[in-house]
Motif scaffolding. Structure first.
Motif, PDB file in Angstrom:
ATOM      1  N   ARG A  67      14.843   0.678  55.692  1.00  0.00           N
ATOM      2  CA  ARG A  67      15.914  -0.305  55.835  1.00  0.00           C
ATOM      3  C   ARG A  67      17.186   0.318  56.392  1.00  0.00           C
ATOM      4  O   ARG A  67      17.900  -0.317  57.173  1.00  0.00           O
ATOM      5  CB  ARG A  67      16.208  -0.953  54.477  1.00  0.00           C
ATOM      6  CG  ARG A  67      15.009  -1.656  53.876  1.00  0.00           C
ATOM      7  CD  ARG A  67      14.663  -2.897  54.688  1.00  0.00           C
ATOM      8  NE  ARG A  67      13.476  -3.542  54.203  1.00  0.00           N
ATOM      9  CZ  ARG A  67      13.434  -4.352  53.139  1.00  0.00           C
ATOM     10  NH1 ARG A  67      14.534  -4.576  52.449  1.00  0.00           N
ATOM     11  NH2 ARG A  67      12.312  -4.917  52.779  1.00  0.00           N
ATOM     12  N   ARG A 112      26.147  -5.989  49.950  1.00  0.00           N
ATOM     13  CA  ARG A 112      25.062  -5.497  49.096  1.00  0.00           C
ATOM     14  C   ARG A 112      25.441  -5.580  47.621  1.00  0.00           C
ATOM     15  O   ARG A 112      24.591  -5.834  46.767  1.00  0.00           O
ATOM     16  CB  ARG A 112      24.715  -4.054  49.475  1.00  0.00           C
ATOM     17  CG  ARG A 112      23.987  -3.937  50.815  1.00  0.00           C
ATOM     18  CD  ARG A 112      23.902  -2.517  51.314  1.00  0.00           C
ATOM     19  NE  ARG A 112      23.148  -1.654  50.436  1.00  0.00           N
ATOM     20  CZ  ARG A 112      22.896  -0.368  50.693  1.00  0.00           C
ATOM     21  NH1 ARG A 112      23.364   0.176  51.798  1.00  0.00           N
ATOM     22  NH2 ARG A 112      22.192   0.364  49.856  1.00  0.00           N
ATOM     23  N   LYS A 139      18.497  -9.859  55.847  1.00  0.00           N
ATOM     24  CA  LYS A 139      18.229  -9.324  54.514  1.00  0.00           C
ATOM     25  C   LYS A 139      17.376 -10.290  53.694  1.00  0.00           C
ATOM     26  O   LYS A 139      16.479  -9.872  52.965  1.00  0.00           O
ATOM     27  CB  LYS A 139      19.539  -9.038  53.792  1.00  0.00           C
ATOM     28  CG  LYS A 139      19.355  -8.232  52.513  1.00  0.00           C
ATOM     29  CD  LYS A 139      20.666  -7.722  51.975  1.00  0.00           C
ATOM     30  CE  LYS A 139      20.473  -6.917  50.703  1.00  0.00           C
ATOM     31  NZ  LYS A 139      19.683  -5.696  50.936  1.00  0.00           N
TER      32      LYS A 139
END
Length: 355
Positions: free
Chosen positions: A10, A65, A136
């Motif tokens: 990622r 995040r 995502k």
């Protein structure tokens, strides 16, 4: 193959998209400038603008995040605000570079000018944020899909290993021999009851889908069938107690989750105690988790590393841990520790889910 590995990483995948995306932005800006009469130095302005956007979106990534699990309204508000702030800073930098290098634009003195100039930048930043969340979220869906596929595979393997144990000649021999003994002493009612329990246990293991999750209460019913069969061998030497809260009994667990654990307790604890032993099954809801404990009073105190207990590193426990990992990802724990004063304690923590 290399591209597949790259997509699975990622962090690398983000930096590749980040670099390509802002390079593409600079290329579009350059192509647009070809329709106008611009000096060559304007290419530097374009590159500096793209580089500023590149740098300003990096903090957004780490912020997003951290707030990923926030409520949608609060998350949307933060994304909207942060995108505008990043756009405003970008507008200041863009105007400063145009004035200092290209000698074009306005010196930073009018706040309203920056607000108007930030609007165009804001749409770009908001688009970047939207793409970040879309990518995502897509990756999360792929993860869940992969987990489901892995869980199916692991569950099938678990069922096959479980059936291999159930059809083990020693297991069947001991069970059928006990039934035969009951028939010889004319305990036909007890023998028929034993045969019915064996039949129900094997039928459940054969008919139940390995990926299916069932209420803990149903899981305990099946485990009691298994323990009743083992009690024929050990009689009064095998004692079992359960302490399960009502809310925990409604929690969903993978089918046949406890069988390998109880099997290990019988093999390493009950079978080694001449006076008999005790298996305790406890379960409760702890916050948002379902906590299940299986304890025995084995003959040897716990002294081995956390991953083992007197050789308890067989296929059953290893397969149970792998199956939980496939089903729940990082949202589980499976630990072996010392029971007091002797024996082993197995603790399983999984998300509490009900039908």
């Amino acid at each position: 193959m290399k591209w597949r590995l790259l997509l699975e990483d990622r962090n690398k995948f983000f930096w590749i998209l980040q670099t390509c995306g802002w390079f593409g932005y600079a290329l579009v800006q350059y192509i647009g400038s070809l329709t106008q009469e611009m000096r060559d130095i304007y290419v530097v302005i374009i590159l500096l603008g793209a580089y500023a956007g590149f740098l300003l979106t990096i903090p957004l990534r780490y912020l997003y995040r951290r707030i990923w699990d926030w409520s949608p309204w609060l998350l949307g508000t933060v994304v909207f605000f942060c995108s505008f702030m990043a756009a405003a800073i970008w507008a200041v930098i863009d105007n400063a570079t145009q004035w200092e290098i290209y000698k074009f634009g306005y010196r930073p003195h009018n706040p309203l000018f920056y607000f108007n100039h930030s609007i165009a930048k804001f749409y770009i930043m908001l688009s970047w944020s939207g793409l970040y969340f879309v990518i995502k979220y897509y990756q999360m869906l792929q993860d869940e899909k992969q987990k489901a596929l892995t869980a199916v595979s692991m569950a099938h393997q678990s069922q096959l290993k479980m059936l291999r144990y159930q059809l083990n000649p020693h297991f069947l021999f001991n069970t059928l021999n006990a039934i035969s003994t009951l028939i010889l002493v004319q305990e036909n009612k007890a023998a028929n009851k034993m045969m019915a329990k064996l039949s129900d246990f094997l039928r459940f293991s054969l008919d139940n889908e390995p990926i299916k999750r069932i209420p803990l209460s149903r899981e305990l019913e099946v485990m009691m069938l298994y323990l009743d069969i083992e009690k024929v061998r050990f009689e009064e030497r095998l004692q079992v107690t359960t302490s399960v809260s009502e809310s925990a009994s409604r929690g969903l667990v993978p089918s046949m989750l406890l069988q390998p654990i109880i099997e290990n307790s019988i093999k390493y604890a009950i079978a080694r105690l001449e006076e008999g032993g005790l298996i305790e099954i406890r379960a409760k809801v702890d916050g948002e988790d379902l906590l299940i404990e299986v304890a025995d009073n084995g003959p040897v105190p716990f002294s081995e590393p956390k991953t083992t207990y007197n050789g308890r590193t067989g296929v059953g426990l290893s397969n149970t841990r792998q199956r939980l990992k496939a089903l729940y990802g990082k949202r589980y724990s499976f630990n072996l520790s010392a029971n007091q004063p002797n024996g082993c304690l197995v603790e399983i923590r999984i998300p509490w889910q009900v039908v």
